[in-house]
Design a protein around this motif. Structure first.
Motif, PDB file in Angstrom:
ATOM      1  N   ASP A  72     -44.959 -27.253  28.645  1.00 31.17           N
ATOM      2  CA  ASP A  72     -43.786 -27.020  27.780  1.00 31.17           C
ATOM      3  C   ASP A  72     -43.069 -28.425  27.476  1.00 31.17           C
ATOM      4  OD1 ASP A  72     -43.946 -24.459  27.575  1.00 31.17           O
ATOM      5  OD2 ASP A  72     -42.813 -24.183  29.281  1.00 31.17           O
ATOM      6  N   GLY A 125     -47.995 -21.009  26.049  1.00 29.27           N
ATOM      7  CA  GLY A 125     -46.791 -21.611  25.205  1.00 29.27           C
ATOM      8  C   GLY A 125     -47.113 -22.232  23.744  1.00 29.27           C
ATOM      9  N   ARG A 129     -46.003 -20.898  20.331  1.00 28.43           N
ATOM     10  CA  ARG A 129     -45.065 -21.355  19.531  1.00 28.43           C
ATOM     11  C   ARG A 129     -45.780 -21.710  18.078  1.00 28.43           C
ATOM     12  NH1 ARG A 129     -43.566 -23.948  24.303  1.00 28.43           N
ATOM     13  NH2 ARG A 129     -45.548 -25.461  24.549  1.00 28.43           N
ATOM     14  N   LEU A 337     -39.183 -19.082  23.312  1.00 25.77           N
ATOM     15  CA  LEU A 337     -40.351 -20.101  23.530  1.00 25.77           C
ATOM     16  C   LEU A 337     -40.391 -21.315  24.252  1.00 25.77           C
ATOM     17  CD1 LEU A 337     -41.639 -19.201  19.836  1.00 25.77           C
ATOM     18  CD2 LEU A 337     -42.475 -18.181  21.674  1.00 25.77           C
ATOM     19  N   MET A 340     -41.727 -20.838  27.585  1.00 24.93           N
ATOM     20  CA  MET A 340     -42.670 -19.915  27.558  1.00 24.93           C
ATOM     21  C   MET A 340     -43.741 -20.055  28.570  1.00 24.93           C
ATOM     22  SD  MET A 340     -43.976 -17.226  26.446  1.00 24.93           S
ATOM     23  CE  MET A 340     -45.873 -16.502  26.668  1.00 24.93           C
ATOM     24  N   SER A 341     -44.583 -21.493  28.710  1.00 25.83           N
ATOM     25  CA  SER A 341     -45.601 -21.501  29.639  1.00 25.83           C
ATOM     26  C   SER A 341     -44.850 -21.233  31.086  1.00 25.83           C
ATOM     27  CB  SER A 341     -46.145 -22.955  29.415  1.00 25.83           C
ATOM     28  OG  SER A 341     -46.785 -22.740  28.149  1.00 25.83           O
TER      29      SER A 341
END
Length: 408
Positions: A72, A125, A129, A337, A340-341
């Motif tokens: 990220d 992620g 995105r 987002l 997210m990862s």
């Protein structure tokens, strides 16, 4: 950035991450084929190799949030490169180390880190995105299908390598493939810069983590994913040995069964991604877990034959990784987002704790009871629990008090 450029970027990211997932998940799904030859060659019990696989899965989950955090913040390509190197090292370690404790620890660390940096959490992620909101669930479904294709593709390849060049040289060959194919893919993973900077711009990692861990729906996802990991890794690692114990000793049956799981998982993951854009994801997740329990129950009750094995593989395969696009879709929709990862990695940690227990418990109870019956029963019951746990999940985006912290 114009719309057509963004679509081109999404397709490129899906293609390159798809190659990485195909190899990462495909190689890993075949580790069950090495259980008997490695155990026999080194004079180990089945529990020893099971514990090594269990530690791989546990550390995969433990490294996952950190790999996601790095992806990220500093980009997915760096994480994937590190993962490819670690994955290769782990395969070489499994081929050469014969001391049980060193084998368990070393393969656990290297393979666990390699998977954390090249599997779903690390790449979720960049996919989220790059994809427009209306295509996000579909994009996650495509990535799930890519990993499923890897299982379908690699099962016969790995079994054939073991049969023709031996289990050690099979590891050497796979190590070279992982290293030489994964790393070139990273040069094409270019994220839209404006996407990385948008949404929850001022939320720190610690704030994001505290927010998620205080959210009831997130904790329910965590509980459900524990069950998912338990079920998948127990079946994937122990099914070949289970079939041989039951008198179906032809290696081709197990190979075909695992390949069918991968084949039907392509359709299952893609279908789940498609439906996730139209229906409540929590209801789809619950249905998947309930259906898994029904499939396992029917498999155990029916007379065991090649046909029943193939029908089981097709049915459980359709449900295999169908949870991934739905779970990642809920995380992205609720929390945004930016992290997210990392958040996907946290949920996946629970998945891998379940994986650790599932694969280890299978070997442990088999060595003591002489059968897998108890673990099959636990696997069925956990599916019912997960189905119930996912029903109350709230999929609505979080409303944050600061404008900069509004969910993306």
């Amino acid at each position: 950035m114009p719309s057509n450029d963004r679509q081109l970027n999404l397709k490129t990211i899906l293609l390159t991450t798809g190659v990485v997932l195909t190899l990462s998940m495909g190689v890993r799904h075949g580790f069950g084929f090495w259980m008997q030859p490695i155990s026999q060659a080194n004079g180990w019990s089945r529990e020893t190799y099971s514990l090594a696989l269990a530690l791989q899965n546990l550390l995969w989950g433990a490294f996952g949030p950190f790999a996601g955090m790095v992806a990220d913040r500093w980009g997915t390509p760096r994480v994937v490169i590190a993962g490819a190197i670690s994955y290769m090292a782990g395969l070489l370690w499994m081929a050469t180390v014969t001391q049980p404790t060193l084998f368990i620890i070393g393969s656990g660390v290297f393979i666990g880190l390699g998977l954390a940096c090249t599997a779903f959490g690390a790449v979720s992620g960049i996919i989220g995105r790059a994809a427009p909101v209306e295509k996000r669930s579909w994009a996650f479904g495509v990535s799930g299908a890519a990993s499923s294709f890897g299982q379908f593709l690699m099962m016969p390849v790995e079994q054939q390598l073991i049969s023709t060049i031996g289990w050690q040289h099979a590891f050497y060959a796979l190590a070279g493939v992982v290293f030489l194919l994964m790393i070139p893919m990273t040069s094409f993973m270019r994220e839209p810069k404006h996407e990385v900077a948008s949404g929850a711009a001022h939320q720190s990692v610690g704030e994001a983590m505290r927010e998620a861990m205080g959210n009831r729906s997130f904790l329910l996802l965590v509980a459900g994913y524990f069950v998912c990991g338990f079920q998948l890794v127990f079946v994937g690692a122990h099914l070949p040995a289970y079939l041989k114990d039951k008198g179906i000793a032809t290696p081709g049956v197990a190979v075909t069964a695992l390949a069918l799981i991968g084949l039907f998982n392509i359709f299952g993951s893609f279908t789940a991604g498609q439906l996730g854009g139209r229906m409540p994801k929590r209801y789809l997740l619950s249905s998947i877990y309930f259906a898994r329990s029904a499939v396992i129950g029917l498999f155990l009750l029916a007379p065991l034959s090649q046909l029943s094995v193939y029908l089981f593989a097709a049915a459980i395969g359709f449900l295999w990784l169908a949870t991934v696009p739905l779970t990642n879709g809920i995380i992205a929709g609720v929390f945004g987002l930016k992290h997210m990862s990392m958040l996907a990695g946290v949920v996946f940690l629970s998945h891998q704790v379940g994986s650790f227990i599932g694969v280890w418990l299978g070997g442990y109870l088999f060595d003591r009871l002489g059968s897998y019956d108890v673990v099959w029963g636990i696997t069925l019951g956990l599916g019912i629990f997960a189905g119930l746990a996912n029903l109350p999940i709230d999929e609505r985006p979080l409303l944050r008090s600061e404008p900069g912290l509004k969910a993306a």
